[in-house]
Design an enzyme around this catalytic site. Sequence first.
Site, PDB file in Angstrom:
ATOM      1  CG  ASP A 223      -1.925   1.062   1.288  1.00  0.00           C
ATOM      2  OD1 ASP A 223      -2.805   1.044   0.411  1.00  0.00           O
ATOM      3  OD2 ASP A 223      -1.869   1.936   2.179  1.00  0.00           O
ATOM      4  CD  GLU A 272      16.106 -14.502   3.998  1.00  0.00           C
ATOM      5  OE1 GLU A 272      15.383 -15.043   4.876  1.00  0.00           O
ATOM      6  OE2 GLU A 272      16.735 -13.447   4.192  1.00  0.00           O
TER       7      GLU A 272
END
Length: 561
Positions: A223, A272
């Site tokens: 956002d 990751e």
Amino acid sequence: MTDQLTVPSAAPSPAAEPSPWWRDAVIYQIYPRSFADSDGDGIGDLPGIRSRLPYLRDLGVDAVWLSPFYASPQADAGYDVADYRTVDPMFGTLADAAALITDAHGLGLRVIVDLVPNHSSDQHEWFRRALAEGPGSPLRDRYHFRAGQGPDGSLPPNDWRSIFGGPAWTRTTNADGSPGQWYLHLFAPEQPDFNWDHPAVADEFRTILRFWLDLGVDGFRIDVAHGLVKAEGLPDVGATTEWHLLDVGVSPCFDRDGVHDIYRSWRRILDEYPGERIAVAEAWAPSLDRVANYVRPDELHQAFNFSYLGTAWEAGAQRQVIDDSLATLRTVGAPATWTLSNHDVVRHTNRLLQTDAGDVAGRRPTAVDPVAGLRRARAATLLLLALPGSAYLFQGEELGLPEVVDLPPEVRQDPAFHRASGQDGYRDGCRVPIPWEGDRAPYGFGPPDGPSWLPQPASWAALSVAAQQGDPGSTLELYRAALALRRADPALGAADNLSWRDAPDGLLVFDRAPHFRCTVNMTAAPVRLPLPGRALLTSGPVDLSGTEVEIPADTTIWWAV
Ligand code: NOJ
């Protein structure tokens, strides 16, 4: 800051695919409060969404994006987050969120959640403590607290305006009742902006990312991704008018180069995790070039293409924005994204017919002829779904829902509506709960005769999922057919090829592969063309019996050529 529920172990993502899933994904935005209400309180919730996941699998989308469902006083429908790791009881529990993710993955759907890093709720623990502890509290450094200007500090620290109208600063009151410091809020006063120069803020959001990634989400919609970093010293802009997200451009508080360091660090975290976890930027940057900065290879994966959303239904303008989008994003190796509707703009059933070009992004809805509006919206959708890259759909557009333009003021909840001269104040009209079935409200959104937080129009019985299902002329079946064709044809997938063909004025004709063509008649009159091949799908009725085809106004045809 974390609720005490034991976090279930990560739900597995759908099986690995050869090319990254997100480059051509169709992502369906769920606005949780308006999707499906399982407990009859009039507000949609996570169990409701969970119960409707098979519908989304059958629709043929690849992923869902959920607008915020976190603990929030709902001053801005959940974009005011009080606790980033807790589900608001109105929407369910963390266990519901985990179960939703597991179920979605089981159906082959990925789940993207909203992340709101520009501001918190004023009920966030940090902000409450910052206020309670008074000037000098170290927690005030995590937000933007400043002394006011003028001899008595009664003027705001600078001239910034709130996107929702009025000054971007609110003055606090000290414990002894005297007027205190001011704090910055680019949106509502209940949404204080974080100070991203403070390391605790950056640390906190890295932890929040991991929290949801560990729960199994496939990505984040960021956002106000362009707002986090403010110019040093918070200098005046010299603006005298209200701001709107679309118009702000480069300013001391939007699209500062410093935001990109944040996204580089987030990309490392996403990478990751297994399964291509992604992030998509809501960045109302002033140009496509500036938007492309957010999707450089070591930053976010996608950015919403608001230039496309804001382009009028006119062939030259559409072709230009499509070309510019593809060319600009190609320079950074990112796929284009295409959107026509979301929870902040007028639904494209109305918007594309509104004639006020300056307002094409749809701040103020106007009533339009519903038949003409739907015809154009369906044509626009088939155009969008034929473009290379990823498509974002907003719940209800597959039903051809119109904007609700006549909500009475007393039911409206958009905070901007109630603020003086707010320009984003008409967003409730696209947020009205979805009609699923039945002949009277709430049309299966909640239990029979139950409430809905915004009233649904009487005419929506005919637009419900049940009413449209199986009707080959319905908008729902058009979306299903288009998504099935798109899924089946790798030529409509990730590759960013698109070749324009010569076409009469007002038409767009392009090929996506030697065997796929899309023709769009954007004019107000039918146009006759030689039949180029076999029609795969048409956005409206077309006579295909001759050697020529008369393409009606506002109609798109997909061809096998
Ligand atoms: C953008 C969101 O889409 C909108 O709904 C919200 O009001 C603002 N950001 C503030 O969070």
